[in-house]
Scaffold this active site. Structure first.
Site, PDB file in Angstrom:
ATOM      1  N   LYS A 160      46.942  35.931  36.160  1.00  0.00           N
ATOM      2  CA  LYS A 160      48.306  35.504  36.467  1.00  0.00           C
ATOM      3  C   LYS A 160      49.016  35.099  35.167  1.00  0.00           C
ATOM      4  CE  LYS A 160      50.439  33.219  40.376  1.00  0.00           C
ATOM      5  NZ  LYS A 160      51.222  34.320  40.892  1.00  0.00           N
TER       6      LYS A 160
HETATM    7  N1  PMP Z   1      50.077  39.875  43.468  1.00  0.00           N
HETATM    8  C1  PMP Z   1      50.944  39.262  42.651  1.00  0.00           C
HETATM    9  C2  PMP Z   1      51.597  40.044  41.573  1.00  0.00           C
HETATM   10  C3  PMP Z   1      51.251  37.912  42.826  1.00  0.00           C
HETATM   11  O1  PMP Z   1      52.125  37.297  42.030  1.00  0.00           O
HETATM   12  C4  PMP Z   1      50.629  37.193  43.876  1.00  0.00           C
HETATM   13  C5  PMP Z   1      50.959  35.737  44.075  1.00  0.00           C
HETATM   14  N2  PMP Z   1      50.117  34.908  43.336  1.00  0.00           N
HETATM   15  C6  PMP Z   1      49.717  37.863  44.693  1.00  0.00           C
HETATM   16  C7  PMP Z   1      49.465  39.208  44.465  1.00  0.00           C
HETATM   17  C8  PMP Z   1      48.991  37.143  45.783  1.00  0.00           C
HETATM   18  O2  PMP Z   1      48.040  36.272  45.230  1.00  0.00           O
HETATM   19  P1  PMP Z   1      47.636  34.922  45.972  1.00  0.00           P
HETATM   20  O3  PMP Z   1      47.228  35.326  47.334  1.00  0.00           O
HETATM   21  O4  PMP Z   1      46.504  34.394  45.187  1.00  0.00           O
HETATM   22  O5  PMP Z   1      48.827  34.053  45.958  1.00  0.00           O
END
Ligand code: PMP
Length: 309
Positions: A160
């Site tokens: 991230k």
């Molecule tokens: N893909 C992207 C690009 C994201 O920003 C997110 C949000 N964090 C997700 C998928 C989903 O991840 P999570 O379920 O951990 O929030």
């Protein structure tokens, strides 16, 4: 008078709770290797109400924060317990008693490669979950972005890092310019990747299919949650595999999943309506169960919740 950020008067910065307006750094700070997390704390027993808050899958989010940091060569000196305490103090300082979004941010201090700033902003959000929530069933028109998802040998799609969100922002701007509510990326091989801030799940012949981590997707905590609970608790078969673009058009249901997007149904892709019903029956079932889990109504998954107090 203090200036609030998303309605939050206080955030946590480098070891202490500070007024949001005093959480300042130099405009010369390097920001290109910044990383962050997106975490939610829901009101216990009633996601549309007020009361005590529980953080959903705190441990998994902090683990991912540390993985993102490791990929970028950043060192977070605070322990998991210190970060949790910091989050709790910040929620308390703001006096929040409705659903809260928590966004820990880490980036290198100017002039160093490893030393970092750690800031934890928190703010209130309105959920689209909950019984008969009109925000959930609102019709959504999505497009396949003309921007490909960043290849993970160019930027770490599985981590991230803020840099990845330049790619997302371009896709969102394009979608909004063309009158769509959002976009889905293909990866650099032409297979379905993810949304701009959420993973994609499609229903094909009663089975949920979702792209693999190698399709340039973030290693999503929500995707992981659904991959566990759908087959085990709800007897909904799931398959992790590459998905061709045309399969999305031919799906009975398509929904996004993510901390921010929660479970978000999609009505059409490239103006081709999906399935017979909207939101589809499996999307409804999954959203209902996910709501129970995040609000602590499911005994089996209480270990995914951490008190925010
Ligand atoms: N893909 C992207 C690009 C994201 O920003 C997110 C949000 N964090 C997700 C998928 C989903 O991840 P999570 O379920 O951990 O929030």
């Amino acid at each position: 008078m203090s200036v609030a950020f998303h309605g939050a008067e206080f955030c946590w910065m480098n070891g202490e709770v500070v007024e949001t307006q005093k959480a300042l750094v130099s405009a010369m700070e390097p920001i290109h290797l910044g990383i962050f997390e997106g975490i939610k704390a829901y009101v216990e027993n009633d996601v549309n109400g007020k009361g005590r808050l529980s953080i959903f899958r705190w441990k998994s989010h902090v683990e991912r924060l540390r993985r993102s940091a490791a990929i970028c060569g950043l060192k977070i000196s605070y322990t998991d317990e210190e970060l949790l305490e910091a989050t709790r103090e910040t929620i308390e300082a703001n006096g929040f008693d409705t659903n809260v979004y928590i966004q820990p941010r880490v980036w290198p201090k100017a002039g160093t490669t490893e030393e970092v700033h750690v800031v934890i902003p928190v703010w209130k959000f309105e959920t689209i979950l909950g019984k008969d929530n009109p925000k959930f069933s609102k019709s959504r028109r999505f497009m396949i972005s003309t921007w490909r998802r960043i290849a993970s040998d160019a930027l770490p799609a599985q981590a991230k890092t803020w840099a990845n969100y330049g790619n997302s922002a371009l896709a969102l701007r394009e979608a909004s310019r063309l009158g769509h509510d959002g976009a889905i990326f293909l990866d650099n091989r032409g297979f379905v990747s993810e949304g701009t801030g959420a993973c994609v799940m499609a229903v094909r012949n009663g089975k949920i299919v979702t792209p693999p981590v190698t399709a340039s997707i973030l290693e999503s905590v929500t995707r992981d949650t659904l991959l566990q609970i759908m087959p085990e608790d709800r007897r909904i078969p799931v398959e992790v595999r590459d998905i061709a673009r045309v399969e999305l058009y031919a799906s009975d249901e398509v929904f996004l999943c993510g901390t921010g997007w929660e479970i978000t149904p999609i009505a059409s892709i490239d103006d081709l309506p999906l399935g017979k019903e909207y939101p589809g029956p499996l999307t409804n079932r999954i959203a209902e169960y996910y709501t129970e889990i995040v609000s602590g109504k499911t005994e089996k998954h209480k270990d995914w919740l951490t008190s925010a107090q």
